[in-house]
Write a protein that holds these residues in place. Structure first.
Motif, PDB file in Angstrom:
ATOM      1  N   THR A 266       0.831  -1.206   0.000  1.00 18.23           N
ATOM      2  CA  THR A 266       0.000   0.000   0.000  1.00 18.23           C
ATOM      3  C   THR A 266       0.868   1.260   0.000  1.00 18.23           C
ATOM      4  N   GLU A 267       1.994   1.216   0.694  1.00 18.00           N
ATOM      5  CA  GLU A 267       2.866   2.398   0.735  1.00 18.00           C
ATOM      6  C   GLU A 267       3.458   2.682  -0.651  1.00 18.00           C
ATOM      7  N   SER A 268       3.919   1.632  -1.339  1.00 16.03           N
ATOM      8  CA  SER A 268       4.488   1.872  -2.670  1.00 16.03           C
ATOM      9  C   SER A 268       3.387   2.276  -3.652  1.00 16.03           C
ATOM     10  N   ALA A 269       2.181   1.686  -3.531  1.00 11.24           N
ATOM     11  CA  ALA A 269       1.068   2.092  -4.407  1.00 11.24           C
ATOM     12  C   ALA A 269       0.749   3.570  -4.200  1.00 11.24           C
ATOM     13  N   ARG A 270       0.731   4.006  -2.931  1.00 11.95           N
ATOM     14  CA  ARG A 270       0.440   5.403  -2.623  1.00 11.95           C
ATOM     15  C   ARG A 270       1.490   6.327  -3.261  1.00 11.95           C
ATOM     16  N   GLN A 271       2.752   5.917  -3.190  1.00 10.95           N
ATOM     17  CA  GLN A 271       3.826   6.718  -3.782  1.00 10.95           C
ATOM     18  C   GLN A 271       3.710   6.775  -5.304  1.00 10.95           C
ATOM     19  N   HIS A 272       3.431   5.620  -5.918  1.00 10.12           N
ATOM     20  CA  HIS A 272       3.263   5.600  -7.379  1.00 10.12           C
ATOM     21  C   HIS A 272       2.099   6.504  -7.803  1.00 10.12           C
ATOM     22  N   LEU A 273       0.983   6.401  -7.090  1.00  7.68           N
ATOM     23  CA  LEU A 273      -0.197   7.202  -7.423  1.00  7.68           C
ATOM     24  C   LEU A 273       0.106   8.691  -7.312  1.00  7.68           C
ATOM     25  N   ALA A 274       0.789   9.074  -6.242  1.00 10.60           N
ATOM     26  CA  ALA A 274       1.119  10.492  -6.061  1.00 10.60           C
ATOM     27  C   ALA A 274       2.050  10.980  -7.171  1.00 10.60           C
ATOM     28  N   ALA A 275       3.017  10.145  -7.566  1.00  8.48           N
ATOM     29  CA  ALA A 275       3.940  10.525  -8.639  1.00  8.48           C
ATOM     30  C   ALA A 275       3.195  10.764  -9.950  1.00  8.48           C
ATOM     31  N   ALA A 276       2.096  10.022 -10.140  1.00  5.15           N
ATOM     32  CA  ALA A 276       1.302  10.170 -11.366  1.00  5.15           C
ATOM     33  C   ALA A 276       0.211  11.227 -11.223  1.00  5.15           C
ATOM     34  N   GLY A 277       0.076  11.817 -10.010  1.00  8.66           N
ATOM     35  CA  GLY A 277      -0.893  12.883  -9.815  1.00  8.66           C
ATOM     36  C   GLY A 277      -2.264  12.433  -9.355  1.00  8.66           C
ATOM     37  N   TYR A 278      -2.373  11.244  -8.760  1.00  5.85           N
ATOM     38  CA  TYR A 278      -3.656  10.721  -8.295  1.00  5.85           C
ATOM     39  C   TYR A 278      -3.584  10.446  -6.794  1.00  5.85           C
ATOM     40  N   HIS A 279      -4.711  10.682  -6.093  1.00  5.48           N
ATOM     41  CA  HIS A 279      -4.724  10.514  -4.635  1.00  5.48           C
ATOM     42  C   HIS A 279      -6.011   9.833  -4.162  1.00  5.48           C
ATOM     43  N   PRO A 280      -6.319   8.621  -4.659  1.00  4.51           N
ATOM     44  CA  PRO A 280      -7.439   7.872  -4.096  1.00  4.51           C
ATOM     45  C   PRO A 280      -7.111   7.448  -2.660  1.00  4.51           C
ATOM     46  N   VAL A 281      -8.087   6.943  -1.943  1.00  2.63           N
ATOM     47  CA  VAL A 281      -7.858   6.478  -0.573  1.00  2.63           C
ATOM     48  C   VAL A 281      -7.235   5.087  -0.626  1.00  2.63           C
ATOM     49  N   VAL A 282      -6.057   4.932  -0.043  1.00  2.00           N
ATOM     50  CA  VAL A 282      -5.336   3.655  -0.030  1.00  2.00           C
ATOM     51  C   VAL A 282      -5.361   3.123   1.399  1.00  2.00           C
ATOM     52  N   VAL A 283      -5.917   1.918   1.576  1.00  2.00           N
ATOM     53  CA  VAL A 283      -6.137   1.339   2.907  1.00  2.00           C
ATOM     54  C   VAL A 283      -5.300   0.074   3.054  1.00  2.00           C
ATOM     55  N   THR A 284      -4.675  -0.100   4.218  1.00  2.55           N
ATOM     56  CA  THR A 284      -3.983  -1.345   4.524  1.00  2.55           C
ATOM     57  C   THR A 284      -4.908  -2.208   5.380  1.00  2.55           C
ATOM     58  N   GLY A 285      -5.238  -3.401   4.911  1.00  8.72           N
ATOM     59  CA  GLY A 285      -6.139  -4.269   5.659  1.00  8.72           C
ATOM     60  C   GLY A 285      -6.528  -5.485   4.847  1.00  8.72           C
ATOM     61  N   ASP A 286      -7.384  -6.309   5.425  1.00  5.64           N
ATOM     62  CA  ASP A 286      -7.845  -7.540   4.795  1.00  5.64           C
ATOM     63  C   ASP A 286      -8.983  -7.220   3.829  1.00  5.64           C
ATOM     64  N   GLY A 287      -8.709  -7.388   2.536  1.00  6.36           N
ATOM     65  CA  GLY A 287      -9.715  -7.074   1.529  1.00  6.36           C
ATOM     66  C   GLY A 287     -10.997  -7.872   1.675  1.00  6.36           C
ATOM     67  N   ALA A 288     -10.929  -9.063   2.272  1.00  2.82           N
ATOM     68  CA  ALA A 288     -12.134  -9.875   2.464  1.00  2.82           C
ATOM     69  C   ALA A 288     -13.141  -9.178   3.377  1.00  2.82           C
ATOM     70  N   ARG A 289     -12.667  -8.244   4.177  1.00  5.19           N
ATOM     71  CA  ARG A 289     -13.568  -7.527   5.095  1.00  5.19           C
ATOM     72  C   ARG A 289     -14.078  -6.230   4.493  1.00  5.19           C
ATOM     73  N   GLY A 290     -13.629  -5.920   3.274  1.00  4.98           N
ATOM     74  CA  GLY A 290     -14.048  -4.682   2.646  1.00  4.98           C
ATOM     75  C   GLY A 290     -13.496  -3.476   3.382  1.00  4.98           C
ATOM     76  N   VAL A 291     -14.136  -2.327   3.158  1.00  2.82           N
ATOM     77  CA  VAL A 291     -13.745  -1.087   3.851  1.00  2.82           C
ATOM     78  C   VAL A 291     -15.038  -0.413   4.309  1.00  2.82           C
ATOM     79  N   PRO A 292     -15.611  -0.878   5.437  1.00  3.29           N
ATOM     80  CA  PRO A 292     -16.944  -0.399   5.833  1.00  3.29           C
ATOM     81  C   PRO A 292     -17.033   1.107   6.034  1.00  3.29           C
ATOM     82  N   GLU A 293     -15.919   1.720   6.493  1.00  2.00           N
ATOM     83  CA  GLU A 293     -15.970   3.158   6.756  1.00  2.00           C
ATOM     84  C   GLU A 293     -16.061   3.978   5.484  1.00  2.00           C
ATOM     85  N   ARG A 294     -15.828   3.357   4.316  1.00  5.03           N
ATOM     86  CA  ARG A 294     -15.927   4.058   3.026  1.00  5.03           C
ATOM     87  C   ARG A 294     -17.189   3.649   2.258  1.00  5.03           C
ATOM     88  N   ALA A 295     -17.948   2.704   2.808  1.00  2.00           N
ATOM     89  CA  ALA A 295     -19.163   2.207   2.148  1.00  2.00           C
ATOM     90  C   ALA A 295     -20.281   3.245   2.276  1.00  2.00           C
TER      91      ALA A 295
END
Length: 327
Positions: A155-184
């Motif tokens: 997630t840290e390297s993805a965040r860095q790559h995204l910023a270098a390309a000019g994009y800033h979506p929300v990047v979360v570290t966690g178990d994808g099987a549980r989804g991201v309820p706080e963003r639902a």
């Protein structure tokens, strides 16, 4: 130098190589149904997301990277970054942990996701960040996009790559099987890792009318959400091979014996798909008998239904004679 600060010659080559990739995806027909994705692939520089990757060679892997002191090596890295092929981006003890998927397959999956303006999208498996950048570009609003991965270093390297390309979506570290309820709630969920069952959290975090697209067995399942407790859909026609979802309660693959299955059928990818889909429900001999009797069915004849705590795969009809529990 920095892979994001290419010298002039490499910058020209990057533009040319990206245009070549866009042409190759167009020829594949991947975005014929939704040409808006062409603009995203034209705009997002893939090389920023793969500052290094690994190429299989005899006896292991060779690392290619954008900061090699050898100009020819840098050029080889850049051309490879825009090839229409998957790229191995992270290894551990010789095992592939993460890859950047084949761009034409990514394009086909994004089209099949049926993203609309204003949709909230969750990506399971951040990988390099490239897919999240494509989605963010398509939507024109970074805050609509959430991507999650289990490994902090990913997630840290993805965040860095995204910023270098000019994009800033929300990047979360966690178990994808549980989804991201706080963003639902989400309108679209796309996974870039293969599943053994549909995590209940995903439909539960979707709005009615939402769509989930995920690798499953050796195919791609597209589920439409009727309500948080009910999802159903069919497989797309294409084969797809992804690394498994890692995280809580992810079962490893079981080995099966193919004794009694004709040799010609054992390696047939449609038979291997049925084997993967019915793992734990049909033994290979039963699967072969069904497969032969039904005329070697294409993937589109199969589907999955999630209803409450029940989840099953089926052939032709969710309530028909051929159904196999998944959980």
């Amino acid at each position: 130098m920095g892979a994001h600060a290419l010298d002039k010659d490499l910058a020209v080559l990057a533009a040319s190589a990206r245009a070549g990739l866009v042409r190759a995806i167009g020829v594949s027909g991947a975005w014929a149904a939704d040409p808006v994705w062409r603009e995203a692939f034209e705009a997002v520089p893939r090389h920023l997301f793969v500052p290094y990757y690994y190429v299989g060679v005899v006896g292991g892997y060779e690392r290619r990277w954008g900061e090699s002191p050898d100009p020819r090596s840098r050029e080889r890295w850049l051309r490879g970054a825009y090839a229409d092929t998957p790229l191995a981006t992270r290894l551990r003890d010789g095992e592939l942990l993460t890859s950047s998927s084949q761009p034409s397959l990514m394009a086909m999956m994004l089209v099949a996701l049926r993203v609309r303006d204003g949709d909230r999208v969750l990506e399971i498996g951040a990988g390099t960040g490239y897919n999240a950048a494509l989605i963010a570009h398509r939507l024109g609003d970074d805050d609509l996009v959430t991507t999650i991965d289990l490994e902090p270093e990913i997630t840290e390297s993805a965040r860095q790559h995204l910023a270098a390309a000019g994009y800033h979506p929300v990047v979360v570290t966690g178990d994808g099987a549980r989804g991201v309820p706080e963003r639902a709630p989400f309108d679209r969920i796309i996974a870039t890792c293969t599943l053994a069952s549909i995590p209940p959290a995903w439909p539960a975090q979707c709005r009615p009318g939402a769509r989930i697209l995920s690798p499953f067995a050796t195919g791609l399942i597209a589920l439409d959400i009727r309500d948080p407790g009910h999802a159903e859909g069919r497989f797309l026609h294409t084969p797809a091979y992804f690394v498994p979802l890692r995280g809580a309660d992810r079962a490893g693959p079981e080995t099966v014996t193919l004794a009694g299955v004709p040799r010609w059928a054992r390696g047939h990818e449609l038979f291997r798909f049925l084997l993967a889909l019915t793992r734990g429900s049909l033994d290979p001999q039963e699967a072969y008998a069904l497969w032969e009797r039904e005329g070697m069915p294409q993937r589109e004849r199969y589907g999955i239904t999630v209803s409450g705590e029940r989840e099953w795969a089926w052939l032709d009809d969710p309530e028909g004679p051929y159904a196999w529990p998944l959980v």
